[in-house]
Design an enzyme around this catalytic site. Structure first.
Site, short mmCIF file in Angstrom:
data_model
loop_
_atom_site.label_atom_id
_atom_site.label_comp_id
_atom_site.label_asym_id
_atom_site.label_seq_id
_atom_site.Cartn_x
_atom_site.Cartn_y
_atom_site.Cartn_z
N ASP A 134 -41.13 37.89 45.17
CA ASP A 134 -40.97 38.60 43.90
C ASP A 134 -39.78 38.12 43.07
O ASP A 134 -39.95 37.66 41.95
CB ASP A 134 -40.86 40.10 44.17
CG ASP A 134 -40.84 40.92 42.89
OD1 ASP A 134 -41.49 40.51 41.91
OD2 ASP A 134 -40.19 41.97 42.86
N CYS A 188 -63.71 38.76 37.30
CA CYS A 188 -63.56 39.83 36.31
C CYS A 188 -64.73 39.85 35.32
O CYS A 188 -65.10 40.92 34.81
CB CYS A 188 -62.25 39.67 35.55
SG CYS A 188 -60.78 40.07 36.52
N CYS A 198 -54.73 50.30 28.91
CA CYS A 198 -53.26 50.13 29.02
C CYS A 198 -52.59 51.06 28.01
O CYS A 198 -52.86 50.99 26.81
CB CYS A 198 -52.87 48.68 28.74
SG CYS A 198 -51.09 48.40 28.79
N CYS A 214 -44.74 46.97 28.62
CA CYS A 214 -45.34 47.44 29.86
C CYS A 214 -44.61 48.69 30.37
O CYS A 214 -43.38 48.67 30.53
CB CYS A 214 -45.29 46.33 30.89
SG CYS A 214 -45.94 46.80 32.50
#
Length: 377
Positions: A134, A188, A198, A214
């Site tokens: 990460d 997808c 979103c 975000c």
């Protein structure tokens, strides 16, 4: 030992230590990701939390000059909570995103990578490795995609057939020339549910993310939350799962595999009001083992204030007035003032006007004025 046998035995060992998927890829540059990152930088879409050097993020040889291949691993985490507590009037609850349930995944994934490194060192002379999770230089998603772990979805997550997108990723660069796996086909298709739902429109066509919009990123910031995002926060106090929960590929994926990732319901969905007065020591003691604690208590407390305003929780007014009047942090005082106006009630206007008469910070004064306007709107 031949490379093929070593690779086969490594795969079996990885399974034995709790690695749910393992894949291999070559150590050549990630050209497509480099172009994407440059575009993201030009558009101002970066979060600021990631490695700023795009070359390091996409050129494995800059990180290990003997690099021949990259090992990608994935650990599945749960998407559902057993015995989840329900918030109610007078006892409202916030929610940590699923990626913060249980033990901090950075620790869990690093432990597996360390064991894999030790296993290789015992079997290969002069082996060289560099592992990361990460916060490392490489883009975990790009490595996992090329190593066949899953495909990169429109929600900017790696989606696996077995576990959906509920997987933690990590990788190891090594000088061993392992045979690369074949990347998966994108499944997808025409689906765009994640784009459509979103909350802030942070997901852009083509799997591009505007991190600055975000909600998951916004919950981790420490300054005042911009007005346009406060409504969208809801009761989220860390992270956001909307683009994952709507994904058809995640349907039926519970992933109750690793005990260390199973959530404590009282911590994953904590009562909001006790968070407001929590000391640093108490916060670290209670939440410190979770990945959602990495920014400290300030963002969590700010988000808890916004969540209480979302619920219009009258019982929180005394706590919010105390924060507005006494907290040393301007962000807390100002957010509390705004929340008091949002919630309203018989004592709200008097409290805001008293605070305005003594407050010196310009940003806090603006929030007090916002609170007063909300009372009459």
């Amino acid at each position: 030992m031949k490379i093929e046998q070593l690779q086969s035995e490594l795969i079996e060992y990885a399974k034995s230590i709790g690695v749910d998927k393992i894949g291999f890829t070559h150590a050549s540059p990630f050209h497509e990701m480099k172009n994407r990152l440059k575009r993201q930088q030009q558009l101002g879409y970066q979060s600021g939390f990631e490695e700023s050097d795009i070359e390091k993020r996409t050129e494995p040889l800059l990180l290990l000059d003997s690099a021949e291949s990259i090992i990608s691993i994935a650990l599945a985490y749960p998407s559902k909570m057993e015995d989840a507590p329900t918030g109610k009037k007078g006892a409202r609850r916030g929610i940590f995103a699923r990626a913060s349930w249980g033990v901090d995944y950075h620790v869990a994934v690093r432990e597996r990578l360390k064991l894999l490194e030790e296993w290789l060192r015992e079997r290969v002379q002069h082996v060289q490795t560099k592992s990361m999770v990460d916060t490392g230089e490489l883009v975990d998603r790009a490595v996992a995609e090329r190593a066949g772990i899953g495909w990169s979805g429109k929600n900017c997550s790696i989606i696996t057939p077995e576990f959906g997108s509920y997987v933690y990723l990590g990788e190891m660069i090594t000088n061993i020339p392992f045979k690369p796996d074949t990347p998966m086909e994108d499944e997808c298709g025409e689906c765009r549910l994640c784009l459509d739902v979103c909350p802030t429109g942070a997901l852009i066509e083509g799997g591009q993310l505007n991190s600055q919009r975000c909600v998951a990123f916004l919950t981790q910031t420490k300054d005042f939350l911009p007005d346009e995002f406060r409504k969208e926060l809801g009761n989220r106090i860390y992270g956001c799962d909307t683009c994952q929960t709507v994904c058809p590929k995640n349907k039926g994926k519970s992933n109750w595999i690793h005990d260390e990732f199973k959530p404590d319901p009282e911590l994953a969905k904590p009562l909001l009001q006790p968070l407001l007065q929590m000391s640093n020591k108490e916060f670290k003691s209670k939440f410190g083992y979770m990945s959602g604690s990495w920014r400290g208590k300030k963002p969590i407390q700010r988000n808890a204030i916004i969540a209480l305003a979302h619920f219009k929780e009258q019982s929180a007014i005394p706590d919010l007035i105390a924060i507005m009047n006494k907290d040393e942090r301007p962000v807390m005082r100002g957010t509390a003032a705004w929340a008091i106006g949002k919630i309203g009630g018989p004592h709200a206007e008097e409290a805001l006007r008293k605070a305005k008469a003594v407050e010196k910070d310009e940003e806090v004064l603006r929030e007090i004025d916002k609170g007063l306007k909300l009372l009459i709107s």
